[in-house]
Motif scaffolding. Structure first.
Motif, PDB file in Angstrom:
ATOM      1  N   GLY A   5      33.451 -63.299 -13.308  1.00 57.23           N
ATOM      2  CA  GLY A   5      34.739 -62.740 -13.714  1.00 57.23           C
ATOM      3  C   GLY A   5      35.224 -63.321 -15.030  1.00 57.23           C
ATOM      4  O   GLY A   5      35.756 -62.611 -15.889  1.00 57.23           O
ATOM      5  N   ALA A   6      35.007 -64.615 -15.206  1.00 58.04           N
ATOM      6  CA  ALA A   6      35.416 -65.266 -16.455  1.00 58.04           C
ATOM      7  C   ALA A   6      34.600 -64.729 -17.628  1.00 58.04           C
ATOM      8  O   ALA A   6      35.137 -64.490 -18.712  1.00 58.04           O
ATOM      9  CB  ALA A   6      35.244 -66.778 -16.341  1.00 58.04           C
ATOM     10  N   TRP A   7      33.304 -64.510 -17.408  1.00 60.98           N
ATOM     11  CA  TRP A   7      32.450 -63.977 -18.469  1.00 60.98           C
ATOM     12  C   TRP A   7      32.847 -62.553 -18.823  1.00 60.98           C
ATOM     13  O   TRP A   7      32.841 -62.170 -20.001  1.00 60.98           O
ATOM     14  CB  TRP A   7      30.976 -64.022 -18.067  1.00 60.98           C
ATOM     15  CG  TRP A   7      30.388 -65.378 -18.190  1.00 60.98           C
ATOM     16  CD1 TRP A   7      30.022 -66.212 -17.178  1.00 60.98           C
ATOM     17  CD2 TRP A   7      30.123 -66.078 -19.403  1.00 60.98           C
ATOM     18  NE1 TRP A   7      29.541 -67.387 -17.677  1.00 60.98           N
ATOM     19  CE2 TRP A   7      29.589 -67.333 -19.044  1.00 60.98           C
ATOM     20  CE3 TRP A   7      30.274 -65.779 -20.738  1.00 60.98           C
ATOM     21  CZ2 TRP A   7      29.212 -68.276 -19.992  1.00 60.98           C
ATOM     22  CZ3 TRP A   7      29.899 -66.722 -21.678  1.00 60.98           C
ATOM     23  CH2 TRP A   7      29.383 -67.946 -21.300  1.00 60.98           C
ATOM     24  N   LEU A   8      33.200 -61.762 -17.829  1.00 62.84           N
ATOM     25  CA  LEU A   8      33.609 -60.380 -18.096  1.00 62.84           C
ATOM     26  C   LEU A   8      34.897 -60.337 -18.910  1.00 62.84           C
ATOM     27  O   LEU A   8      35.028 -59.533 -19.835  1.00 62.84           O
ATOM     28  CB  LEU A   8      33.781 -59.619 -16.774  1.00 62.84           C
ATOM     29  CG  LEU A   8      32.499 -59.352 -15.991  1.00 62.84           C
ATOM     30  CD1 LEU A   8      32.811 -58.699 -14.655  1.00 62.84           C
ATOM     31  CD2 LEU A   8      31.534 -58.517 -16.800  1.00 62.84           C
ATOM     32  N   ARG A   9      35.839 -61.196 -18.594  1.00 63.73           N
ATOM     33  CA  ARG A   9      37.092 -61.259 -19.359  1.00 63.73           C
ATOM     34  C   ARG A   9      36.836 -61.730 -20.788  1.00 63.73           C
ATOM     35  O   ARG A   9      37.407 -61.197 -21.738  1.00 63.73           O
ATOM     36  CB  ARG A   9      38.100 -62.169 -18.662  1.00 63.73           C
ATOM     37  CG  ARG A   9      38.664 -61.575 -17.389  1.00 63.73           C
ATOM     38  CD  ARG A   9      39.821 -62.391 -16.835  1.00 63.73           C
ATOM     39  NE  ARG A   9      39.486 -63.785 -16.593  1.00 63.73           N
ATOM     40  CZ  ARG A   9      38.951 -64.252 -15.463  1.00 63.73           C
ATOM     41  NH1 ARG A   9      38.688 -63.447 -14.472  1.00 63.73           N
ATOM     42  NH2 ARG A   9      38.692 -65.538 -15.326  1.00 63.73           N
TER      43      ARG A   9
END
Length: 70
Positions: A5-9
Motif C-alpha cells: 500500500g505504501a509503494w502504491l501511494r
C-alpha cells in the motif's frame, strides 16, 4: 504486514511529479540556475545558498498539487 500500500501511494505521487514540474518551469529553472552558479568553479555548495529559489519552487509545487485532482 505488506508494504504494498505504501509503494502504491508513493508511485501515485511520483506519477504526478512531471505534471507538477511542468507547471513550475520558471521556478525550477531559477532554482537550477542558482544551484549551478553556487556550485561552479572551486566553490563548495553551501546549505541554504539557494533557499529563496527553493522556497519559491516548493510553494509552486504546493499550489499545483492542491489544484491537481488526485
Amino acid at each position: 504486514m505488506s508494504g504494498q500500500g505504501a509503494w502504491l501511494r508513493a508511485r501515485a505521487r511520483l506519477r504526478r511529479f512531471p505534471a507538477l514540474l511542468a507547471g513550475c518551469r520558471e521556478q525550477a529553472a531559477a532554482y537550477g540556475r542558482c544551484v549551478a552558479a553556487a556550485a561552479s568553479g572551486t566553490a563548495e555548495l553551501r546549505r541554504d545558498a539557494c533557499l529563496e529559489e527553493f522556497r519559491a519552487l516548493r510553494a509552486c509545487f504546493d499550489r499545483a498539487a492542491k489544484a491537481m485532482p488526485k
